[in-house]
Structures are given as C-alpha cells and as structure tokens.
Design an enzyme around this catalytic site. Structure first.
Site, PDB file in Angstrom:
ATOM      1  N   SER A   1       9.074   2.157  -2.075  1.00 31.77           N
ATOM      2  CA  SER A   1       8.416   0.919  -1.636  1.00 31.77           C
ATOM      3  C   SER A   1       6.905   1.025  -1.837  1.00 31.77           C
ATOM      4  CB  SER A   1       8.806   0.619  -0.181  1.00 31.77           C
ATOM      5  OG  SER A   1       8.238  -0.587   0.271  1.00 31.77           O
TER       6      SER A   1
ATOM      7  N   HIS B   1      10.543  -6.990   0.758  1.00 31.87           N
ATOM      8  CA  HIS B   1      11.475  -6.885  -0.373  1.00 31.87           C
ATOM      9  C   HIS B   1      12.544  -7.973  -0.355  1.00 31.87           C
ATOM     10  CE1 HIS B   1       9.540  -3.197  -1.540  1.00 31.87           C
ATOM     11  NE2 HIS B   1       9.669  -2.743  -0.312  1.00 31.87           N
TER      12      HIS B   1
END
Lengths: 83, 308
Positions: free
Chosen positions: B91, B194
């Site tokens: 991430s 996300h």
C-alpha cells in the site's frame, strides 16, 4: 489464593497455538514476551490466536479485553483464571 | 535472494522513530523529508500520540520517511549503488519502494505521498467509510459475503486475511452477518482505502504526479496491482495513482517473491506486519523486522555476506 506458578500445560498450549497461527517457533515464545514488539505478531494475528484458544479451550476473550492482552503471559493468565 | 519491503499503515506506534535519531545523519534526513512533506516528522515520530500518527495525512509521509531513513542507514545514499534485492511496498509502502528502486528521488516520494495522505484524509471525510479485517473462513464464502454487502476486498494479504472496505452501513451489515468461520476486526483507518470511495484522492495524486520525471527501477520492483515486476518507472508511477482506488494484491506479491526464490525478507520500519504474513505465506524464508538501528546493522551484515 494466587497462583504463582504457571502450569506447564497452559504455556505449552499457548505456544502450540501461537505456532499454528503465526509459525513463530515455540522456543521463541516465553511468557514475558510481547506479541507485537518481541514476536512480530500483529493485532490481527492476536485475534486469530484468541479464536484458536476459544475453539480449543472454550475460553472466550471478548474484543474489549483482547486489546489489553499484550504479552504471552497475559494469555496464560487469562486461560488460568477461567479454569 | 533478498527482498526488502516497506509496510503500510497500521503498525506505527508513538515514538517509533526515537531510536533512529541517535544515528548520525538521520536527523538531517528527517528534516529534509519534513520539508518535502510540510510536516515536522521528527516531532511526529518521537513525541506525537497514537491518535495523531494514525491520521492518514500524517501517517503516510511519516511511514515513508521512516522506511527511507532506515534504508539509508542500511545502504547509505539511495542514489549510490542499486540495492541488491527485490523491492516491494505494501500500500503506502509502494512510495518508499519507488525511492528504494530509484524510480523517484526520496524527497519526491515523500512530497508525493504527503499529497496522497492529505487527499485521502479529505476523501475519507466525504462519506463515512472504513475498513474491516476478515480473518479466516472459506475464501469463496468471504468473497460472496463482501459482494452481497456491496463491499470491496481492498487488501488481499494472503494467509486467509482479507481487508474489506466500504461505507460504515455496509460494514455494519457484514458484522451482523459474518461469513461462517471468519472473525471480523475493525481497522482504525479514516476511510475505505483502495476502493472507489477514494476517487477524489486519486485525481489529486494524478495531478501531483504529472510533473514528475520517473526513472526506470534499478532493482526488481513489484506492483501491488497484480504482483508483477514493473520495469518502467512511468508505469510504476501510473500504478501508484491507480492503486489509490484499487485493491492491494499482497498475496500475488508474495507469490512472485516465492517464485523469484526469495529466501530472506527484510521489512523496514515500522516493521512486523509483513514479516508476520510471510511466516505463513512464505514458509522457509527468514524474516527480519527492522525496528531499531541495531536491526539495521544486522541487516547490513546480511547484505555484505550475500553480495560477496
């Protein structure tokens, strides 16, 4: 009466469960170790360990309590107080 | 074969940068990164409380700077010889990875990620959204349950761990009807990272990235998008923007690391999560969670041995 001696059974059980969930070798797991700082076991894995303990020993640790269990000994004590 | 990985948000704890400030040069580097981020990262990494460093506008540049100073302690100047390892980030860790691989200069990566953090914090304030860890259960049932509730599988972490993202209403509905055998755990994040909820943030990141001139990676570099190796710097940068609204396929990244024959996984600070996942997803590898300068010294020895 306060239990001053850890039952070998509880430590061995917790070690085995920790290994099953996280693959941390049993010899690395001693009672004073902290999950996050010493064993690299993060909070999500601690949840999984609690689930395994519940399934195997019938000891339920609610989420609010779980956040306070930071060392291996905390789990051992929690198991022993429910016996 | 060595892999060096940068973690995502969640493992940062108050004062986690304190030991690093004792290493000569680190304070100066953090001051430079603070300039890039527009934040006092030194104070944030030493004195700030848990709630302050959980704010994604703070956490993102703070984590990126932490990974970079640790990497600099291990390898020296990142503009020096290429790091002899496969590089990947989880991430937000993909921004530190960009600098480790030479795609962006370290200061550029921190400036860019600071914008990502600010933009995501603002996007999170639009609709109440969040994320929930789903541990265990049957993977197909978990996927079906997420779909049924309109949730997105925002992270696929491997080892039976999926992170669901969506509105608080959708998350509450899932908690009321969890998939059989799965345990759910809310994550302390401001929004559904996300997922399409972060679209406004992706647009801002795209604008901030427009003027950058990325270089092609100097090391093998994995992408969260699909776990593949990316050889174009421009493509990696494009994917950083896309990833704001796309799921993190850390499971696919781990598969690629296994396929590459990685034997040792070094995780930069705040380390622990990725080493933890690797114990189950990459059995047979050795994990090194770099939390202190002493850990960095031990890793430097590792690399000295491996490159001989």
């Amino acid at each position: 009466m306060t239990q001053t001696q850890t039952e070998p059974g509880a430590l061995e059980t917790v070690r085995r469960i920790i290994f099953t969930v996280t693959a941390v070798p049993t010899e690395q797991v001693s009672p004073e170790k902290r999950f996050l700082e010493d064993l690299d076991v993060d909070s999500l894995s601690v949840v999984e360990i609690a689930v395994a303990i519940q399934e195997e020993l019938g000891v339920l640790v609610p989420d609010e309590e779980l956040v306070q269990l930071t060392t291996v000994q905390d789990f051992i004590s929690r198991i022993e107080t429910s016996r | 074969m060595l892999a060096i990985v940068a973690p995502g948000q969640g493992a940062q704890t108050p004062g986690f940068l304190t030991p690093w400030l004792e290493v000569p040069g680190v304070r100066r580097r953090l001051a430079a990164y603070s300039e890039s981020a527009g934040l006092d990262l030194i104070t944030l990494g030493t004195d700030a409380d848990a709630e302050t460093i959980r704010d994604t506008a703070v956490a993102q540049p703070l984590l990126t700077a932490a990974a970079l100073v640790a990497a600099e302690v291990i390898f020296g100047d990142l503009a020096g010889p290429a790091i002899p390892a496969v590089v990947a980030g989880h991430s937000v860790g993909e921004f530190a990875a960009a600098a480790l691989a030479g795609v962006l200069r370290p200061e550029e990566a921190v400036a860019l990620v600071a914008e990502r953090g600010r933009a995501m914090a603002e996007a999170s304030a639009v609709t109440p959204t969040g994320m929930l860890a789903v541990l265990g259960g049957d993977p197909d049932e978990v996927a079906a349950a997420l779909e049924r509730h309109g949730l997105v599988a925002a992270n696929h972490n491997g080892a039976g761990q999926v992170i669901a993202g969506g509105t608080t209403g959708q998350l509450d509905a899932l908690r009321a009807a969890p998939p059989a055998g799965a345990r759910l755990r809310p994550l302390a994040v401001a929004g559904a990272f996300h997922t399409p909820h972060m679209a406004p943030a992706a647009e801002r990141l795209a604008a901030a990235a427009r003027d950058l001139r990325p270089e092609d990676p100097r090391t093998p570099l994995l992408s969260n998008h699909d776990g593949t190796l990316v050889t174009s710097g421009a493509e990696y940068l494009r994917r950083l923007v896309v990833q704001v609204t796309s799921p993190v396929r850390w499971d696919a990244c781990q598969d690629t690391l296994a396929g590459l024959g990685v034997t040792t996984l070094v995780e930069l600070p705040p380390a622990g999560t990725l080493v933890n996942l690797a114990r189950r997803a990459l059995p047979g590898t050795t994990g090194h969670a770099v939390k202190t300068p002493a850990d960095a010294g031990a890793v430097r020895e590792l690399f000295a041995v491996e490159t001989v």
